[in-house]
Scaffold this motif. Structure first.
Motif, PDB file in Angstrom:
ATOM      1  N   LEU A   3     -67.189 -21.657  -3.529  1.00 46.53           N
ATOM      2  CA  LEU A   3     -66.506 -21.472  -2.160  1.00 46.53           C
ATOM      3  C   LEU A   3     -66.251 -22.668  -1.455  1.00 46.53           C
ATOM      4  O   LEU A   3     -67.000 -23.574  -1.650  1.00 46.53           O
ATOM      5  N   HIS A   4     -65.094 -22.915  -0.950  1.00 46.12           N
ATOM      6  CA  HIS A   4     -64.751 -23.915   0.019  1.00 46.12           C
ATOM      7  C   HIS A   4     -64.943 -23.854   1.256  1.00 46.12           C
ATOM      8  O   HIS A   4     -64.657 -22.875   1.946  1.00 46.12           O
ATOM      9  N   HIS A   5     -65.627 -25.017   2.077  1.00 47.40           N
ATOM     10  CA  HIS A   5     -65.842 -24.835   3.477  1.00 47.40           C
ATOM     11  C   HIS A   5     -64.652 -25.062   4.362  1.00 47.40           C
ATOM     12  O   HIS A   5     -63.766 -25.864   3.892  1.00 47.40           O
ATOM     13  N   SER A 368     -66.029 -21.767  11.490  1.00 49.90           N
ATOM     14  CA  SER A 368     -66.532 -22.261  10.372  1.00 49.90           C
ATOM     15  C   SER A 368     -66.714 -21.069   9.428  1.00 49.90           C
ATOM     16  O   SER A 368     -67.297 -20.116   9.676  1.00 49.90           O
ATOM     17  N   TYR A 370     -66.127 -19.799   4.922  1.00 47.44           N
ATOM     18  CA  TYR A 370     -65.807 -20.185   3.543  1.00 47.44           C
ATOM     19  C   TYR A 370     -64.753 -19.421   2.672  1.00 47.44           C
ATOM     20  O   TYR A 370     -64.794 -18.071   2.804  1.00 47.44           O
ATOM     21  N   SER A 372     -62.326 -18.643  -0.989  1.00 45.98           N
ATOM     22  CA  SER A 372     -62.326 -18.735  -2.479  1.00 45.98           C
ATOM     23  C   SER A 372     -61.108 -19.512  -2.877  1.00 45.98           C
ATOM     24  O   SER A 372     -60.262 -19.690  -2.116  1.00 45.98           O
ATOM     25  N   PRO A 391     -65.756 -27.541  -3.843  1.00 46.60           N
ATOM     26  CA  PRO A 391     -66.324 -26.199  -3.422  1.00 46.60           C
ATOM     27  C   PRO A 391     -67.695 -26.539  -3.553  1.00 46.60           C
ATOM     28  O   PRO A 391     -68.158 -27.388  -4.057  1.00 46.60           O
ATOM     29  N   VAL A 394     -72.442 -20.867  -4.094  1.00 48.41           N
ATOM     30  CA  VAL A 394     -73.284 -19.999  -3.170  1.00 48.41           C
ATOM     31  C   VAL A 394     -74.638 -19.977  -3.574  1.00 48.41           C
ATOM     32  O   VAL A 394     -74.528 -19.483  -4.858  1.00 48.41           O
ATOM     33  N   LEU A 403     -75.652 -20.006   3.354  1.00 51.92           N
ATOM     34  CA  LEU A 403     -74.431 -21.070   3.539  1.00 51.92           C
ATOM     35  C   LEU A 403     -74.734 -21.703   4.857  1.00 51.92           C
ATOM     36  O   LEU A 403     -75.168 -20.936   5.956  1.00 51.92           O
TER      37      LEU A 403
END
Length: 405
Positions: A3-5, A368, A370, A372, A391, A394, A403
C-alpha cells in the motif's frame, strides 16, 4: 499486500490559547450571568480539548460570581447509569480535581412538557440550577439531516434529557427528527433554565478551531449557520468516491456516536432510509474498539466484518441499551467475525476484490492513510493528497496490522 502512504491536506486552524479563547467567546454574551449555581454539560464524545474548554468555562463563570458544577449529559450512553456516565467524563479528563468544580451525576429527570412521542425531560440537577451553560461540538448527526443536527440543541434534548429524553427523541421517525429537535429544544429553552451555549467547531485535524457563545434565543437561528460553516470548511472526507474495501483500524464513541461516522463511510444503517450517494464501498472491516468507548460498540453493524478482538471488547449490555434507545437496531446487527486482521484482509479481498483499497486509522482522523495501487493515479490527481511513490508491505504481528499512520 503493498500500500502507498497518503497524506491528505485538511483544514488546519487550531486555537493556540484555549482558555483565552473560551473567555473571549463568553465575554461577548450580552446578558448577565445568573447569581447562584450554573450547570455545565459534559457529553461522552472525544472532543478535542474538552477538559480545557470545560475548565475555562467554569473559571469564567466563577469570575462572574457564579458557582459552576458539571453534569454528565449523554442520554443513554455508558449503561444509562449515573456511575457509568460519571466514569465516562472522567475518562475524558473531566474530574473534580482537574476542573476544580463538583460533578453531579444522576439519571433522575424532571418532566417539563409533552410531545406526541413522550415526555420532554431535563436532568434534575440542571433543572434545580440557576442556569445551564450548554457545551457541545457542532457537526453533522449520524442518523438524520436538517438545519440543526449535532450540537447545542441535541445536547439539551438528548444529553440533558438522559435516557428518557433520548427515547422521546429517537421514537420520532427519521424524516421528522430535524423538526423534532428544534421543537424539543425550544421547549427546553422555554423553561428559562438555559443561560447560554458554547458551540465548538473543530478543524480537519480534530483540533479546536472556533468557539461561539450563543444566547439561548440564538440557538435556533445561529446553530444552522455554524453547521453549514463546519460542513463546508472543515469536515474531513475520504479522498475518493468509490472503494472496493475500507479497513478501519479503530472504531468507537470517541470518533463518532456510531463508532464509524456514517457521513464519512456513506452508510446510515437505518431501515427504510437510503444510504448516502457517496462514497460507495464494497466491504468495510473494523479491527478494534477503543478502550475509551468502555465497551459501547454502537455502530459496529455498519461494517461487514469485525475481528474477534473487537467482538471480545464489546459490552453488549451497554451497546444494546444505546441501540434500543435510538431504535436503530440494524446498527448492531451481527456481521461476519474473523479471527484477526490477517483474516479481515483476506475476507474483504475475497468478497470485494483487491484493486481499490483504503486503510484509515478511524473515521475522524483522515489526514494519514494507505491506499492500494488501483487508487494511486486518482489520488495523485487530487490536489489535497500527497501519495508516496514507493509502496510499503503491510506487516502483521501476532495477527494485528502494523501501519504507521
Amino acid at each position: 499486500m503493498k500500500l502507498h502512504h497518503v497524506q491528505q491536506q485538511l483544514a488546519n486552524h487550531p486555537i493556540a490559547d484555549i482558555p483565552a479563547a473560551v473567555h473571549a467567546a463568553l465575554d461577548k454574551l450580552a446578558h448577565p450571568v445568573p447569581a447562584g449555581e450554573i450547570a455545565i454539560t459534559a457529553g461522552s464524545r472525544g472532543i478535542s480539548n474538552i477538559a480545557a474548554i470545560t475548565r475555562a468555562a467554569g473559571d469564567w463563570l466563577k469570575s462572574r460570581g457564579a458557582k459552576p458544577f458539571i453534569v454528565p449529559a449523554m442520554g443513554s450512553h455508558n449503561g444509562a447509569t449515573a456511575h457509568g456516565q460519571r466514569a465516562m467524563i472522567e475518562s475524558l479528563g473531566i474530574t473534580e480535581e482537574a476542573m476544580d468544580m463538583p460533578i453531579r451525576a444522576s439519571m433522575d429527570v424532571v418532566e417539563i412538557g409533552e410531545t406526541f412521542t413522550g415526555p420532554i425531560t431535563m436532568d434534575k440537577f440542571c433543572h434545580e440550577s440557576d442556569g445551564v451553560l450548554v457545551l457541545n461540538r457542532i457537526k453533522p448527526h449520524t442518523c438524520f439531516v436538517g438545519p440543526i443536527q449535532s450540537g447545542l440543541m441535541k445536547m439539551m434534548t438528548i444529553g440533558m434529557g438522559k435516557i428518557n429524553g433520548a427515547r422521546t427523541f429517537h421514537q420520532v421517525p427519521c424524516l421528522k427528527k430535524a423538526d423534532a429537535i428544534i421543537a424539543l429544544g425550544e421547549a427546553i429553552i422555554g423553561t428559562g433554565k438555559i443561560f447560554a451555549g458554547l458551540g465548538i467547531i473543530e478543524d480537519g485535524y480534530d483540533q479546536t478551531a472556533e468557539l461561539h457563545a450563543l444566547a439561548p434565543e440564538q440557538f435556533a437561528s445561529e446553530e444552522p449557520k455554524l453547521l453549514d460553516h463546519y460542513t463546508n470548511d472543515y469536515f474531513p472526507k475520504l479522498p475518493a468516491e468509490e472503494f472496493d474495501v475500507l479497513i478501519v483500524d479503530q472504531i468507537g464513541k470517541t470518533f463518532s456516536g456510531l463508532g464509524m461516522d456514517p457521513n464519512v463511510i456513506g452508510r446510515r444503517g437505518l431501515a427504510g432510509v437510503p444510504d448516502f450517494p457517496s462514497p460507495r464501498i464494497g466491504s468495510i472491516a473494523a479491527l478494534e474498539l477503543t478502550t475509551a468507548s468502555q465497551g459501547n460498540a454502537l455502530g459496529f453493524g455498519l461494517g461487514d466484518c469485525i475481528t474477534q478482538r473487537l467482538y471480545d471488547a464489546i459490552d453488549f449490555e451497554k451497546t444494546r441499551i444505546n441501540a434500543e434507545t435510538t431504535g436503530d437496531m440494524d446498527r448492531i446487527r451481527m456481521n461476519h467475525i474473523v479471527k484477526d486482521d490477517v483474516d479481515a484482509f483476506n475476507w474483504c479481498g475475497d468478497r470485494s476484490g483487491t484493486d481499490r483499497w483504503l486503510v484509515v486509522p478511524n473515521t475522524l482522523h483522515l489526514d494519514s492513510m494507505y491506499a492500494s495501487e488501483g487508487l494511486v493515479d486518482e489520488l495523485k490527481s487530487n490536489p489535497q493528497c500527497t501519495v508516496a511513490d514507493e509502496p510499503v508491505e503491510v506487516e502483521f504481528v501476532d495477527g494485528r496490522m502494523k501501519l504507521a499512520f
